[in-house]
Write an enzyme that holds these catalytic residues in place. Structure first.
Site, short mmCIF file in Angstrom:
data_model
loop_
_atom_site.label_atom_id
_atom_site.label_comp_id
_atom_site.label_asym_id
_atom_site.label_seq_id
_atom_site.Cartn_x
_atom_site.Cartn_y
_atom_site.Cartn_z
N LEU A 119 61.46 -7.52 -79.02
CA LEU A 119 60.52 -6.80 -80.03
C LEU A 119 59.10 -6.24 -79.34
CD1 LEU A 119 60.08 -6.14 -83.03
CD2 LEU A 119 58.87 -8.55 -83.08
N PRO A 127 54.83 -2.88 -74.21
CA PRO A 127 53.54 -2.95 -73.20
C PRO A 127 52.65 -2.40 -74.20
CG PRO A 127 55.40 -1.81 -72.19
CD PRO A 127 56.13 -2.18 -73.41
N GLN A 187 33.76 -46.50 -74.42
CA GLN A 187 33.51 -45.81 -75.40
C GLN A 187 33.54 -44.31 -75.39
OE1 GLN A 187 29.78 -46.91 -77.40
NE2 GLN A 187 30.74 -48.69 -78.36
N GLU A 213 54.66 -15.35 -80.42
CA GLU A 213 54.88 -15.54 -81.86
C GLU A 213 54.01 -15.32 -83.21
OE1 GLU A 213 58.28 -15.89 -82.58
OE2 GLU A 213 58.86 -16.69 -80.72
N PHE A 254 43.88 -6.66 -91.09
CA PHE A 254 44.46 -6.57 -90.19
C PHE A 254 43.96 -5.09 -89.35
CE2 PHE A 254 47.17 -9.36 -92.15
CZ PHE A 254 47.78 -10.34 -91.29
C1 LIG Z 1 55.38 -15.84 -71.89
C2 LIG Z 1 55.83 -15.18 -72.94
C3 LIG Z 1 57.03 -14.97 -73.65
C4 LIG Z 1 57.18 -14.05 -74.49
N1 LIG Z 1 58.42 -13.78 -75.07
C5 LIG Z 1 58.92 -12.78 -76.24
C6 LIG Z 1 59.94 -12.62 -76.31
O1 LIG Z 1 60.98 -13.32 -76.15
N2 LIG Z 1 60.27 -11.28 -77.13
C7 LIG Z 1 59.36 -10.78 -77.57
O2 LIG Z 1 59.63 -9.55 -78.34
N3 LIG Z 1 57.76 -10.72 -77.25
C8 LIG Z 1 57.63 -11.85 -76.51
N4 LIG Z 1 56.21 -12.29 -75.92
C9 LIG Z 1 55.41 -11.35 -76.63
C10 LIG Z 1 54.30 -11.91 -77.48
O3 LIG Z 1 54.95 -12.07 -78.58
C11 LIG Z 1 53.11 -11.03 -77.53
O4 LIG Z 1 52.43 -11.11 -76.27
C12 LIG Z 1 52.12 -11.38 -78.63
O5 LIG Z 1 52.75 -10.98 -79.78
C13 LIG Z 1 50.85 -10.75 -78.55
O6 LIG Z 1 50.91 -9.33 -78.13
P1 LIG Z 1 49.92 -8.65 -76.83
O7 LIG Z 1 50.45 -9.80 -75.84
O8 LIG Z 1 50.58 -7.41 -76.72
O9 LIG Z 1 48.41 -8.81 -77.08
P2 LIG Z 1 47.82 -7.96 -78.21
O10 LIG Z 1 48.42 -7.64 -79.43
O11 LIG Z 1 47.23 -6.82 -77.51
O12 LIG Z 1 46.63 -8.90 -78.80
C14 LIG Z 1 45.24 -8.97 -77.83
C15 LIG Z 1 44.16 -9.85 -78.55
O13 LIG Z 1 44.06 -8.96 -79.81
C16 LIG Z 1 43.84 -9.75 -80.82
N5 LIG Z 1 44.15 -9.19 -82.12
C17 LIG Z 1 45.41 -8.63 -82.56
N6 LIG Z 1 45.31 -7.86 -83.60
C18 LIG Z 1 44.21 -8.23 -84.26
C19 LIG Z 1 43.23 -8.03 -85.15
N7 LIG Z 1 43.88 -7.05 -86.24
N8 LIG Z 1 42.12 -8.39 -85.29
C20 LIG Z 1 41.53 -9.10 -84.34
N9 LIG Z 1 42.25 -9.41 -83.32
C21 LIG Z 1 43.39 -9.09 -83.08
C22 LIG Z 1 45.18 -10.94 -80.49
O14 LIG Z 1 45.00 -11.88 -81.36
C23 LIG Z 1 45.00 -11.17 -79.07
O15 LIG Z 1 43.76 -12.04 -79.05
C24 LIG Z 1 55.98 -13.13 -75.18
C25 LIG Z 1 54.88 -13.25 -74.55
C26 LIG Z 1 54.64 -14.48 -73.35
C27 LIG Z 1 53.09 -14.41 -73.01
#
Ligand SMILES: Cc1cc2nc3c(=O)[nH]c(=O)nc-3n(C[C@H](O)[C@H](O)[C@H](O)COP(=O)(O)OP(=O)(O)OC[C@H]3O[C@@H](n4cnc5c(N)ncnc54)[C@H](O)[C@@H]3O)c2cc1C
Length: 394
Positions: free
Chosen positions: A141, A144, A289, A373, A393
């Site tokens: 899902l 990048p 403690q 998740e 959001f």
């Molecule tokens: C080890 C690992 C395994 C994974 N496995 C899978 C998988 O099997 N399948 C899959 O599809 N994905 C997978 N993922 C992806 C994961 O679901 C995403 O990394 C996650 O959804 C967050 O997306 P992002 O990393 O792009 O962070 P971003 O969405 O870029 O978020 C960056 C920061 O912005 C914050 N943010 C986002 N929206 C808001 C908002 N509206 N207001 C304020 N702050 C906000 C977030 O909380 C975060 O702190 C995996 C990730 C990891 C690390």
């Protein structure tokens, strides 16, 4: 009759939680715990250090244990309660979050998507093999540029006669490079749809993501789709719109509610034992403690989190669990688990920074569990919207 309580209590026994767990679920929990003790604990530090996991071997064993897609009905799945599934996740993640991730992605994401939204032929083709662990699935899902907001996805599926052509890139996909089938979500003229992409399909590659400092005992990959041609029956017929992949995420989030607490429990029980045997200034560290204040607070948070998890399991088994309630558990379990892991590390001192103890390994893993998740912030926003009525959001 007076009952003499034991001098010390294992953390969760203190809360009397076993009385809330049926016998069958307890038996299953014991079986998973025994498997993790025998098969995972002796080797997991080495896997973590090497940044690898013997996914194929473990998947077959986990299939024999009956935990792959265990809460699904039919097609070789065990059909257990949600509570039993949660407890299995707790025990697996007490071993390592990578192990629980393997099981969550297989059962709650890939198998659940096929079970709920697939055609009968797709279910027959994939589910029995996935339940036995002879076939591995992944769930694509995230992209990048689109994690927390998957509605922006760029992966596209377009019609060519009756076939579909898929182009795009998925990122951070657990099990991606070892999977036999990828559930890939893509934008079409009819909205977001799901597709089953078998490994080896021309134009489909899954390079592994390396140099991770978290979830090292887990396979994570990119999925690259470059003009991937699929027959019409590769599409999941029942999945229309973003609500379909989000419903799969809710299944996996439920497992994390229990799983993260398993990691925390492993940290805390390790630390209580360590503090009992570590002599500092001529007394056990546990007798100070300052140490007891930390251990007491962590015990309380772990028990409170477990009671919330049990409540969510009861609602799920009754068929009334709302996804906004899962956010309460996902946020609480991951946030408290990582806090517990870090606090435990302080009690272990320098020994806590090594792989000789599981604590920093769990803490590093939980950085990923906090993020995938739905990040903690996303779950806070869901809870915020639930109690105020305002969506924040955007
Ligand atoms: C080890 C690992 C395994 C994974 N496995 C899978 C998988 O099997 N399948 C899959 O599809 N994905 C997978 N993922 C992806 C994961 O679901 C995403 O990394 C996650 O959804 C967050 O997306 P992002 O990393 O792009 O962070 P971003 O969405 O870029 O978020 C960056 C920061 O912005 C914050 N943010 C986002 N929206 C808001 C908002 N509206 N207001 C304020 N702050 C906000 C977030 O909380 C975060 O702190 C995996 C990730 C990891 C690390």
């Amino acid at each position: 009759m007076t009952v003499t309580p034991p001098a010390t209590l294992p953390v969760l026994d203190y809360f009397g939680v076993d009385a809330l767990i049926d016998e069958e679920s307890r038996a299953l929990r014991e079986a998973v715990r025994a498997y993790v003790d025998r098969r995972v604990r002796p080797d997991v530090a080495g896997w973590y250090e090497q940044g690898s996991l013997p996914v194929r071997d473990l998947a077959r064993e986990l299939g024999s244990l009956g935990v792959l897609g265990m809460h699904l009905q039919g097609y070789g799945c065990a059909g257990t309660s949600a509570l039993a599934y949660g407890l299995a996740c707790f025990e697996l993640e007490a071993g390592d979050s990578g192990l629980r991730s393997l099981v969550s992605v297989q059962g709650s994401l890939a198998m659940y998507a096929i079970h709920r939204y697939g055609s009968e032929a797709q279910r027959e083709q994939w589910l029995p093999a996935m339940a036995s662990g002879t076939a591995i699935g992944c769930f694509g899902l995230t992209e990048p540029d689109f994690g927390s907001d998957p509605s922006g996805m760029r992966t596209r599926a377009r019609r060519d006669g009756s076939d579909w052509i898929l182009d795009g890139t998925k990122m951070w996909i657990t099990n991606g490079s070892v999977a036999d089938v990828a559930v890939v979500w893509a934008r079409t003229d009819e909205g977001i749809r799901g597709f089953l992409v078998p490994a080896g399909t021309p134009g489909f590659t899954a390079p592994e993501i390396t140099r991770k400092l978290s979830l090292r005992a887990s396979v994570t990959a990119e999925l690259v789709l470059d003009g991937v041609r699929l027959p019409a029956d590769a599409m999941l017929p029942g999945a229309t719109g973003l609500s379909a992949p989000l419903s799969c995420l809710n299944e996996a989030r439920f497992g994390i509610v229990f799983g993260a607490l398993g990691a925390a429990h492993d940290c805390l029980s390790t630390t209580i034992a360590y503090a009992g045997s570590r002599e500092i200034f001529d007394r056990p560290l546990a007798a100070y403690q300052a140490t007891q204040l930390k251990l007491a607070d962590m015990t309380l948070e772990l028990g409170k989190g477990f009671l919330l998890a049990l409540r969510l399991a009861a609602l799920k088994d009754a068929g009334t669990l709302d996804h906004r309630q899962i956010s309460l558990g996902k946020l609480n379990s991951t946030r408290e688990a990582i806090a517990i892991a870090r606090e435990c590390r302080t009690i272990l001192g320098a020994a806590g920074i090594t792989l000789d103890y599981p604590v920093l390994r769990h803490a590093s893993n939980l950085e990923s569990v906090l993020t995938y998740e739905g990040t903690s912030e996303v779950h806070q926003l869901i809870i915020g919207q639930t109690v105020t009525g305002h969506a924040a959001f955007r």
